[in-house]
Write a protein that holds these residues in place. Sequence first.
Motif, PDB file in Angstrom:
ATOM      1  N   ARG A 178      20.598  37.650  13.156  1.00  0.00           N
ATOM      2  CA  ARG A 178      20.967  37.318  11.950  1.00  0.00           C
ATOM      3  C   ARG A 178      20.728  38.221  10.979  1.00  0.00           C
ATOM      4  O   ARG A 178      21.437  38.899   9.911  1.00  0.00           O
ATOM      5  N   ARG A 179      19.214  38.788  10.841  1.00  0.00           N
ATOM      6  CA  ARG A 179      18.789  39.862  10.141  1.00  0.00           C
ATOM      7  C   ARG A 179      19.550  41.051  10.184  1.00  0.00           C
ATOM      8  O   ARG A 179      19.750  42.013   9.325  1.00  0.00           O
ATOM      9  N   PHE A 180      19.431  41.351  11.758  1.00  0.00           N
ATOM     10  CA  PHE A 180      20.231  42.851  12.160  1.00  0.00           C
ATOM     11  C   PHE A 180      21.689  42.679  11.594  1.00  0.00           C
ATOM     12  O   PHE A 180      22.005  43.826  11.061  1.00  0.00           O
ATOM     13  N   LEU A 181      22.220  41.683  11.670  1.00  0.00           N
ATOM     14  CA  LEU A 181      23.818  41.707  11.348  1.00  0.00           C
ATOM     15  C   LEU A 181      24.021  41.925   9.715  1.00  0.00           C
ATOM     16  O   LEU A 181      24.860  42.564   9.312  1.00  0.00           O
ATOM     17  N   HIS A 182      23.060  41.207   9.008  1.00  0.00           N
ATOM     18  CA  HIS A 182      23.013  41.354   7.441  1.00  0.00           C
ATOM     19  C   HIS A 182      22.587  42.965   7.119  1.00  0.00           C
ATOM     20  O   HIS A 182      23.281  43.456   6.320  1.00  0.00           O
TER      21      HIS A 182
END
Length: 380
Positions: free
Chosen positions: A252-256
Amino acid sequence: MGNVLGARPTVAQMQAYVTKSWNHVSLPVVQYFRRGWFSFRFTSAEDMDEVLKGGPWSMGSNSLVLKQWSPNFSMEMDKISIVPIWILFPELDPVLWSVVVLRKLASKVGKPLYADMTTTCKARLSFARVLMEADLASELPEQVLINTPYHGQIAQPIVYEWKPYYCSCCAKLGHTANFCKQNKDGQPVKKTPSAGTTAKASKSGSSKDKTKSVVSSTAEQEDSEVQLQNSYSVAAWNIWGFNDSLKHLEVRRFLHQNKVDVFGLLETHIKQNKESAIFSQFSPYAVVSNKIQTNAIIFVYAKNEPQETLALWDTLVGLSATSCPWVVMGDFNVVRGLSERVGPNPPAIKDIWEFNSCLAQCHLDDMHCIGSEYTWSNKQ
């Protein structure tokens, strides 16, 4: 003389690289000239030959071009199209295994320089390896026809350990005509960047209202595709198990952080009854699993079984018949050259040749790698 394509390292960085990579010879004196060129002054011709024969060399994901100095040497990168390249002749007929024949074979590609030690001593018969100077302004052949005394005419495959990017528009190294600002239309041809992936073309245009998508593959080998109409950010990750909540947070952090629109997750190993609960955390992404029949993006996870890998290459060749732009990315479980793997067990030349042949038939361009050159280790 040496030049790092696509990068301008400092003298200190180059000295550190030489100390680490060329520690099997007496270390040369490193000096900087201009336009990215470095001089390496060796204490003996034998040490210099050892380094030249030991390539190809690279600093991170950038290739290091080495050329022996001569009075007519030019330091202008825009005047250089001839570079040294290692080529392999896989499964060469033993009848043809001689210095004279290898020189003739290599001369079909460029100017032969010398064979490596294991080829000269015939300590490895699975392939012959020859260093040659190739003119990147000309098309490099993928095979050469040979008239043999016992088998008639045969087509001998050629594998290139490394092919530098060369632009036919501006005659410079480091990029292709598709990325050149001086192309025929006067505008750069944009490609969708995807580190460590293979791409044929890219998307153009933009859209404020984008539909985000996650493509999940839990099978051993799947190719997944999603239809795109505009410009999108695309990424793939072999997550190697996606049941851990810490991995959910990291994704989720990577996508954001990277504003990813379409994301391929490989080797998730998620049980079917847990899939909905896990992916419900990734709103507003729409989740699709395994194969979807469209033609813009293909996510690949290849098996290690030779027959099934060949079937995958055939599938990609069949899909390449489309006239639409497309991107192929994921985990191919194979490398394009010997320099892309380190360790005691070298990759099979046959696998390298089959993969490169597939990419050539599909007219796919291997995108530049950004970040760590080696991304996996078994810690042995």
